[in-house]
Design a protein around this motif. Structure first.
Motif, PDB file in Angstrom:
ATOM      1  N   VAL A 490     -12.704  23.600 -15.860  1.00 18.77           N
ATOM      2  CA  VAL A 490     -11.426  22.890 -16.000  1.00 18.77           C
ATOM      3  C   VAL A 490     -10.333  23.804 -15.466  1.00 18.77           C
ATOM      4  CG1 VAL A 490      -9.782  21.839 -17.605  1.00 18.77           C
ATOM      5  CG2 VAL A 490     -12.237  21.647 -18.048  1.00 18.77           C
ATOM      6  N   GLY A 491      -9.387  23.230 -14.740  1.00 21.08           N
ATOM      7  CA  GLY A 491      -8.255  24.001 -14.241  1.00 21.08           C
ATOM      8  C   GLY A 491      -6.956  23.415 -14.742  1.00 21.08           C
ATOM      9  N   SER A 492      -6.037  24.269 -15.105  1.00 22.38           N
ATOM     10  CA  SER A 492      -4.691  23.813 -15.460  1.00 22.38           C
ATOM     11  C   SER A 492      -3.860  23.872 -14.182  1.00 22.38           C
ATOM     12  CB  SER A 492      -4.085  24.715 -16.551  1.00 22.38           C
ATOM     13  OG  SER A 492      -2.835  24.198 -16.958  1.00 22.38           O
ATOM     14  N   PHE A 493      -3.859  22.751 -13.463  1.00 22.54           N
ATOM     15  CA  PHE A 493      -3.296  22.717 -12.110  1.00 22.54           C
ATOM     16  C   PHE A 493      -2.249  21.621 -11.990  1.00 22.54           C
ATOM     17  CE2 PHE A 493      -7.838  23.981 -10.716  1.00 22.54           C
ATOM     18  CZ  PHE A 493      -7.578  25.316 -10.928  1.00 22.54           C
ATOM     19  N   TRP A 494      -1.820  21.431 -10.741  1.00 21.69           N
ATOM     20  CA  TRP A 494      -0.895  20.364 -10.390  1.00 21.69           C
ATOM     21  C   TRP A 494      -1.196  19.962  -8.941  1.00 21.69           C
ATOM     22  CZ3 TRP A 494       0.024  25.435 -11.299  1.00 21.69           C
ATOM     23  CH2 TRP A 494       0.452  26.208 -10.221  1.00 21.69           C
ATOM     24  N   GLY A 495      -0.540  18.911  -8.479  1.00 17.00           N
ATOM     25  CA  GLY A 495      -0.684  18.518  -7.076  1.00 17.00           C
ATOM     26  C   GLY A 495      -1.612  17.345  -6.869  1.00 17.00           C
ATOM     27  N   GLY A 496      -1.829  17.028  -5.591  1.00 19.92           N
ATOM     28  CA  GLY A 496      -2.691  15.908  -5.238  1.00 19.92           C
ATOM     29  C   GLY A 496      -2.133  14.608  -5.755  1.00 19.92           C
ATOM     30  N   MET A 497      -2.966  13.827  -6.412  1.00 22.93           N
ATOM     31  CA  MET A 497      -2.535  12.512  -6.869  1.00 22.93           C
ATOM     32  C   MET A 497      -1.497  12.603  -7.990  1.00 22.93           C
ATOM     33  SD  MET A 497      -5.576  11.029  -9.285  1.00 22.93           S
ATOM     34  CE  MET A 497      -6.987  11.390  -8.283  1.00 22.93           C
ATOM     35  N   LEU A 498      -1.295  13.767  -8.584  1.00 18.35           N
ATOM     36  CA  LEU A 498      -0.303  13.908  -9.639  1.00 18.35           C
ATOM     37  C   LEU A 498       1.110  14.120  -9.087  1.00 18.35           C
ATOM     38  CD1 LEU A 498      -2.062  16.012 -12.421  1.00 18.35           C
ATOM     39  CD2 LEU A 498      -2.217  13.586 -11.910  1.00 18.35           C
ATOM     40  N   ALA A 499       1.262  14.084  -7.782  1.00 15.71           N
ATOM     41  CA  ALA A 499       2.575  14.280  -7.173  1.00 15.71           C
ATOM     42  C   ALA A 499       3.204  12.924  -6.855  1.00 15.71           C
ATOM     43  CB  ALA A 499       2.449  15.112  -5.900  1.00 15.71           C
ATOM     44  N   SER A 500       4.484  12.963  -6.541  1.00 16.26           N
ATOM     45  CA  SER A 500       5.188  11.741  -6.148  1.00 16.26           C
ATOM     46  C   SER A 500       6.331  12.142  -5.222  1.00 16.26           C
ATOM     47  CB  SER A 500       5.737  11.001  -7.369  1.00 16.26           C
ATOM     48  OG  SER A 500       6.786  11.736  -7.960  1.00 16.26           O
ATOM     49  N   SER A 501       7.038  11.152  -4.728  1.00 13.46           N
ATOM     50  CA  SER A 501       8.211  11.434  -3.900  1.00 13.46           C
ATOM     51  C   SER A 501       9.231  10.340  -4.186  1.00 13.46           C
ATOM     52  CB  SER A 501       7.828  11.457  -2.415  1.00 13.46           C
ATOM     53  OG  SER A 501       7.539  10.152  -1.961  1.00 13.46           O
ATOM     54  N   GLY A 502      10.108  10.104  -3.247  1.00 16.01           N
ATOM     55  CA  GLY A 502      11.126   9.079  -3.453  1.00 16.01           C
ATOM     56  C   GLY A 502      10.779   7.743  -2.831  1.00 16.01           C
ATOM     57  N   ILE A 503       9.572   7.626  -2.286  1.00 13.75           N
ATOM     58  CA  ILE A 503       9.158   6.337  -1.728  1.00 13.75           C
ATOM     59  C   ILE A 503       7.927   5.846  -2.484  1.00 13.75           C
ATOM     60  CG2 ILE A 503      10.097   6.759   0.574  1.00 13.75           C
ATOM     61  CD1 ILE A 503       7.300   7.518   1.500  1.00 13.75           C
ATOM     62  N   PRO A 504       7.760   4.529  -2.614  1.00 16.89           N
ATOM     63  CA  PRO A 504       6.610   3.989  -3.358  1.00 16.89           C
ATOM     64  C   PRO A 504       5.275   4.275  -2.696  1.00 16.89           C
ATOM     65  CG  PRO A 504       8.361   2.343  -3.113  1.00 16.89           C
ATOM     66  CD  PRO A 504       8.713   3.482  -2.205  1.00 16.89           C
ATOM     67  N   ASP A 505       5.278   4.573  -1.410  1.00 14.28           N
ATOM     68  CA  ASP A 505       4.042   4.786  -0.672  1.00 14.28           C
ATOM     69  C   ASP A 505       3.408   6.118  -1.088  1.00 14.28           C
ATOM     70  OD1 ASP A 505       2.008   5.047   1.138  1.00 14.28           O
ATOM     71  OD2 ASP A 505       3.233   4.671   2.907  1.00 14.28           O
ATOM     72  N   ILE A 506       2.279   6.049  -1.804  1.00 15.88           N
ATOM     73  CA  ILE A 506       1.627   7.271  -2.299  1.00 15.88           C
ATOM     74  C   ILE A 506       0.448   7.682  -1.419  1.00 15.88           C
ATOM     75  CG2 ILE A 506       2.305   6.779  -4.674  1.00 15.88           C
ATOM     76  CD1 ILE A 506      -0.630   5.914  -5.175  1.00 15.88           C
ATOM     77  N   TRP A 507       0.320   7.072  -0.254  1.00 17.28           N
ATOM     78  CA  TRP A 507      -0.841   7.341   0.615  1.00 17.28           C
ATOM     79  C   TRP A 507      -0.975   8.834   0.904  1.00 17.28           C
ATOM     80  CZ3 TRP A 507      -1.472   9.326   5.569  1.00 17.28           C
ATOM     81  CH2 TRP A 507      -2.720   9.121   6.163  1.00 17.28           C
ATOM     82  N   THR A 508       0.165   9.503   1.137  1.00 18.62           N
ATOM     83  CA  THR A 508       0.124  10.927   1.442  1.00 18.62           C
ATOM     84  C   THR A 508      -0.594  11.716   0.352  1.00 18.62           C
ATOM     85  OG1 THR A 508       2.183  10.789   2.697  1.00 18.62           O
ATOM     86  CG2 THR A 508       1.569  12.962   1.866  1.00 18.62           C
ATOM     87  N   PHE A 509      -0.438  11.282  -0.897  1.00 15.21           N
ATOM     88  CA  PHE A 509      -0.995  12.044  -2.019  1.00 15.21           C
ATOM     89  C   PHE A 509      -2.435  11.668  -2.357  1.00 15.21           C
ATOM     90  CE2 PHE A 509       3.648  11.545  -2.819  1.00 15.21           C
ATOM     91  CZ  PHE A 509       4.002  12.851  -2.502  1.00 15.21           C
ATOM     92  N   ILE A 510      -2.894  10.484  -1.917  1.00 15.77           N
ATOM     93  CA  ILE A 510      -4.244  10.065  -2.302  1.00 15.77           C
ATOM     94  C   ILE A 510      -5.213  10.026  -1.124  1.00 15.77           C
ATOM     95  CG2 ILE A 510      -3.297   8.725  -4.205  1.00 15.77           C
ATOM     96  CD1 ILE A 510      -3.930   6.177  -2.648  1.00 15.77           C
ATOM     97  N   ASN A 511      -4.699  10.176   0.096  1.00 17.44           N
ATOM     98  CA  ASN A 511      -5.561  10.071   1.269  1.00 17.44           C
ATOM     99  C   ASN A 511      -6.712  11.074   1.219  1.00 17.44           C
ATOM    100  OD1 ASN A 511      -6.425   9.375   3.937  1.00 17.44           O
ATOM    101  ND2 ASN A 511      -5.334  11.175   4.697  1.00 17.44           N
ATOM    102  N   GLY A 512      -6.465  12.252   0.685  1.00 17.08           N
ATOM    103  CA  GLY A 512      -7.486  13.294   0.664  1.00 17.08           C
ATOM    104  C   GLY A 512      -8.655  13.006  -0.257  1.00 17.08           C
ATOM    105  N   PHE A 513      -8.573  11.909  -1.032  1.00 17.95           N
ATOM    106  CA  PHE A 513      -9.658  11.598  -1.960  1.00 17.95           C
ATOM    107  C   PHE A 513     -10.687  10.650  -1.365  1.00 17.95           C
ATOM    108  CE2 PHE A 513      -6.271  13.210  -4.534  1.00 17.95           C
ATOM    109  CZ  PHE A 513      -6.925  13.988  -5.466  1.00 17.95           C
ATOM    110  N   LYS A 514     -10.497  10.273  -0.103  1.00 24.50           N
ATOM    111  CA  LYS A 514     -11.483   9.389   0.530  1.00 24.50           C
ATOM    112  C   LYS A 514     -12.871  10.031   0.521  1.00 24.50           C
ATOM    113  CE  LYS A 514     -11.428   6.782   3.912  1.00 24.50           C
ATOM    114  NZ  LYS A 514     -11.411   6.126   5.235  1.00 24.50           N
TER     115      LYS A 514
END
Length: 623
Positions: A490-514
Motif C-alpha cells: 500500500v502506498g500513501s500517494f496522490w495523482g493519476g485518477m485522483l487529480a482534477s483540473s478546471g475542465i470536466p474532461d478527465i481523459w488526461t487523468f484516466i488515459n493511462g489506465f487503459k
C-alpha cells in the motif's frame, strides 16, 4: 528614506540565510512580496522555460510568459489569454484553427502575431530534447498562418485534446516564444533567454545571483497584455518572489508584514502565525482556515497485483475498516475535506460531479446488498468543531465534503470471513492459508507531510481492525522507484485518477489506465497505474469514447460519471482527502485575495494563472 530602511532591514535578514545581492530601493506599499515555491533557485540566470529541468514558479510563468488558454480549477472559468477564443476543430478533429488576441505586444515593443505561435511550435518540434518536442512531433503534421492573427494546425491523426498542450490546466503550459528573439538563437537548448522579453504584464527588474529573490516591475504598457485587456491594470507596481527559508522564518517575515503570500505552512506554523498577525488569512477567516481546493487528492494506493489486494472484497473490507472522522480529527486536527470519489472534491468538481452523483452513492450497494455510503460525516466533524472551537459552520458539506464510506468493522469482517480469512486468539487476521495478514505502507519521509500523516493514521485504523501494519517512510528517490516498480503493498500517494483540473474532461487523468498500458510487477510503469488496476472492459471503452470526444462535449461528463461509478465498485485505490494548503496571505498592505467569501479564483501564487489575480488585488493604503 523610510522605504529604503525597509529594504535594508530585509537584506539584513537575508544575510542571516546566506550572502545575497542587495535589493534595489522599492516602495513597500507598491510591492507584492511572494514566497518562492522553489526555494533557492539553482540556476537563477536562466529564463529558458522550454528545456528539461527548468523552473517556472519563481515568477517567470506568473508574470512574464503567457499561454493561449488557461482554466481556473477553482471555478472552472475558461480564460482566452493569447487566444481570442476557444480552439476550433474541424469535423474529424484533424485540424485546429486558433484566432489570436489582437493589440498585444512584447515588452520590447514588437507586436505579438501568428508568426510567434507558428515559430514556437516549429522551433520546439525541430529541437528534440526541448520540453513538449516529442508531443509536437507526434501530433503536428503542419502549422501555418492564414493571416497575422489566425493560426491553423494540421494534425497527424484525429485528436480533440491537442489544444491541451497550449493550455495551462494547473501548472505550466507551452508558453509562446518571441520569434524575433529566438529565431536568432543558434542552440535553443543552451540559450538562457536573459534578459527575458516579456509578453506578460511585468518585466524582469533584477535578481539575486544566489537565487534567493527575483524582482519584477510592472510594464508601462500593461494595457498591451492579455491580463490588461481581460482584467485591467495589475495593482502592484512590483512583484518580488523571495525565499525566506524554513517555516519559522516565513512566519516571522509575515508577522513583520515583509512577506505577503506564503506558499504553504504546516498547521502548527500557521497556528503561530495567526496569533502573531491578525491580518494573515488563508481561505476561511476562522477554523478550519486552510484552502482545500488543490487539485490532487491523497489516498491509499492498494497494489492490485499483490495477493490478497487483488480481490475487490478485500479492498472494500479495508475501506470499511477506516474511521474517516478519526483520521480527519486525529490525523489532521479536523482540517481536511473527505474524498469519496476517485477524483478531487474541489469547489468546481463538487458542483459538476460529486453533487450529481450523490443519489447514486446513497443507493450504491456491495455485492451482498450492503449500502456503504455515509452522508453524515461532515456534520459529525462540524459537531466536533463546534465543541472544540465554539464555531458554528453554516454549510459543513462545503467544508468537509458531501460524504464518505461508513466505518463498519462488522461488515468488513463479514467480507473477509466469506473469503476464508480467520482470526487468531489475539483477534488478529489470518489469511485463508492460516498465515498472518501483514500490510506494509510506504509513504514520503521528509516531504508531503499530509501523505505521511495519512499513512500513520490509516495504519492505526487497520491495526485496530486486527491487521499487522508497518509504515515505511522513504526519501523521494526510493519512494518513487518502488512506486513505479509496484514494489509495495500500500502506498500513501496522490495523482493519476485522483487529480482534477478546471475542465470536466478527465481523459488526461484516466488515459493511462487503459489495458494497453498495463505493466506487470517489476517493470517500471510509465503511466499513473502504478497500483496495477486491471480495468474492466467498460473502462477501456469509456477512455476510448472520451478520447475521441471534444473536451466541451456534454458526453464527456456522462462518461466521467460512469468511470467514477466503476471505480467505486472496484475500489482499486481508496480516495481519502483532498490536498489542503495553508497558503497564508497578509492583508496588511494588500487585500482582496481569493477566499471562502470571495472565491473568484484559486488562491495560488505558484501557478501560471496567478497573473490574473494581480489586477484584482487592492492596496490598503498603508505605508
Amino acid at each position: 528614506m523610510k522605504k529604503k530602511v525597509w529594504l535594508v532591514t530585509l537584506v539584513v535578514l537575508l544575510v542571516g540565510i546566506v550572502f545575497s545581492q542587495v535589493l534595489p530601493t522599492i516602495p513597500r506599499s507598491e510591492t507584492l512580496i511572494v514566497d518562492n515555491l522553489h526555494g533557492r533557485v539553482g540556476n537563477p540566470g536562466s529564463f529558458n522555460l522550454w528545456i528539461p529541468g527548468s523552473l517556472a514558479g519563481h515568477g517567470p510563468q506568473q508574470v512574464l510568459m503567457d499561454a493561449l488558454w488557461y482554466v481556473d480549477p477553482q471555478t472552472g472559468e475558461w480564460i482566452n489569454a493569447l487566444a481570442a477564443q476557444e480552439p476550433v476543430y474541424n469535423e474529424d478533429f484533424t485540424q485546429i484553427t486558433i484566432k489570436l488576441r489582437q493589440g498585444l505586444y512584447w515588452s520590447d515593443g514588437v507586436p505579438f502575431t501568428a508568426d510567434d505561435v507558428v515559430f514556437t511550435v516549429k522551433n520546439i518540434a525541430s529541437h528534440p530534447g526541448m520540453n513538449s518536442s516529442a508531443q509536437l512531433q507526434m501530433y503536428v503534421k503542419d502549422i501555418y498562418k492564414t493571416d497575422d492573427y489566425t493560426v491553423v494546425i494540421e494534425l497527424n491523426s484525429p485528436n480533440p485534446k491537442a489544444h491541451n498542450i497550449f493550455t495551462s490546466l494547473v501548472y505550466g503550459a507551452l508558453f509562446i516564444q518571441p520569434k524575433h528573439i529566438w529565431e536568432k538563437v543558434e542552440n535553443p537548448l543552451t540559450f538562457t533567454f536573459n534578459p527575458p522579453v516579456s509578453i506578460g504584464p511585468y518585466v524582469l527588474d533584477s535578481y539575486d545571483p544566489q537565487g534567493y529573490w527575483f524582482l519584477f516591475k510592472k510594464r508601462e504598457d500593461w494595457q498591451r497584455t492579455s491580463v490588461g485587456q481581460l482584467y485591467g491594470e495589475p495593482k502592484p507596481n512590483y512583484v518580488l518572489f523571495i525565499y525566506y527559508g524554513t517555516d519559522d522564518r516565513k512566519v516571522a517575515a509575515q508577522a513583520r508584514h515583509e512577506l505577503d503570500m506564503i506558499f504553504d505552512l504546516t498547521p502548527e506554523a500557521f497556528e503561530v502565525l495567526r496569533e502573531r498577525n491578525k491580518y494573515s488569512v488563508v481561505w476561511y477567516e476562522d477554523f478550519p482556515w486552510a484552502w482545500m481546493d488543490d487539485v490532487n487528492s491523497r489516498g491509499m494506493f492498494l497494489n492490485n497485483a499483490r495477493y490478497p489486494l487483488d480481490n475487490k472484497d478485500v479492498r472494500w473490507a479495508l475501506t470499511l475498516a477506516i474511521n474517516i472522522e478519526d483520521v480527519i480529527i486525529s490525523g489532521y486536527a479536523g482540517i481536511e475535506r473527505v474524498s469519496a470519489l476517485h477524483s478531487c472534491p474541489t469547489q468546481y468538481f463538487t458542483e459538476i460531479y460529486y453533487d450529481p452523483l450523490e443519489p447514486w452513492l446513497e443507493n450504491f450497494t456491495l455485492d451482498d446488498g450492503y449500502k456503504p455510503y455515509d452522508t453524515n460525516v461532515a456534520y459529525r466533524i462540524a459537531d466536533w468543531a463546534k465543541e472544540s472551537y465554539n464555531i458554528e459552520v453554516e454549510d459543513p458539506e462545503a467544508v468537509w465534503g458531501i460524504g464518505w464510506w461508513k466505518y463498519d468493522p462488522q461488515e468488513a469482517e463479514k467480507l473477509l470471513l466469506n473469503l476464508g480469512f480467520s482470526k487468531d486468539r489475539n483477534g488478529r487476521w489470518l489469511l485463508p492459508d492460516g498465515t498472518p495478514w501483514k500490510i506494509s505502507i510506504i509513504a514520503p519521509a521528509d516531504f508531503e507531510i499530509d501523505a505521511t500523516r495519512l499513512a500513520f493514521a490509516v495504519a492505526d485504523q487497520w491495526r485496530n481492525f486486527g491487521v499487522r501494519v508497518n509504515v515505511e517512510t522513504l526519501e523521494a528517490g526510493p519512494l518513487w522507484t518502488r512506486q513505479a516498480l509496484g514494489d509495495y503493498d500500500v502506498g500513501s500517494f496522490w495523482g493519476g485518477m485522483l487529480a482534477s483540473s478546471g475542465i470536466p474532461d478527465i481523459w488526461t487523468f484516466i488515459n493511462g489506465f487503459k489495458s494497453d498500458f498495463y505493466t506487470p510487477l517489476g517493470t517500471a510503469v510509465t503511466t499513473p497505474n502504478n497500483y496495477r488496476w486491471k480495468v474492466p472492459d467498460r473502462v477501456d471503452q469509456i477512455i476510448d469514447e472520451m478520447g475521441a470526444s471534444y473536451f466541451a462535449d456534454p458526453k464527456v461528463m456522462e462518461l466521467a460519471k460512469e468511470f467514477y461509478k466503476v471505480a467505486v465498485e472496484e475500489m482499486p485505490v481508496i480516495p481519502m482527502v483532498i490536498n489542503k494548503k495553508f497558503n497564508a496571505n497578509d492583508n496588511y498592505y494588500w487585500t482582496n485575495y481569493p477566499n471562502a467569501n470571495n472565491p473568484y479564483m484559486a488562491n495560488v501564487s505558484w501557478w501560471a494563472e496567478f497573473k490574473f489575480m494581480l489586477p484584482r488585488l487592492e492596496p490598503t493604503g498603508r505605508k
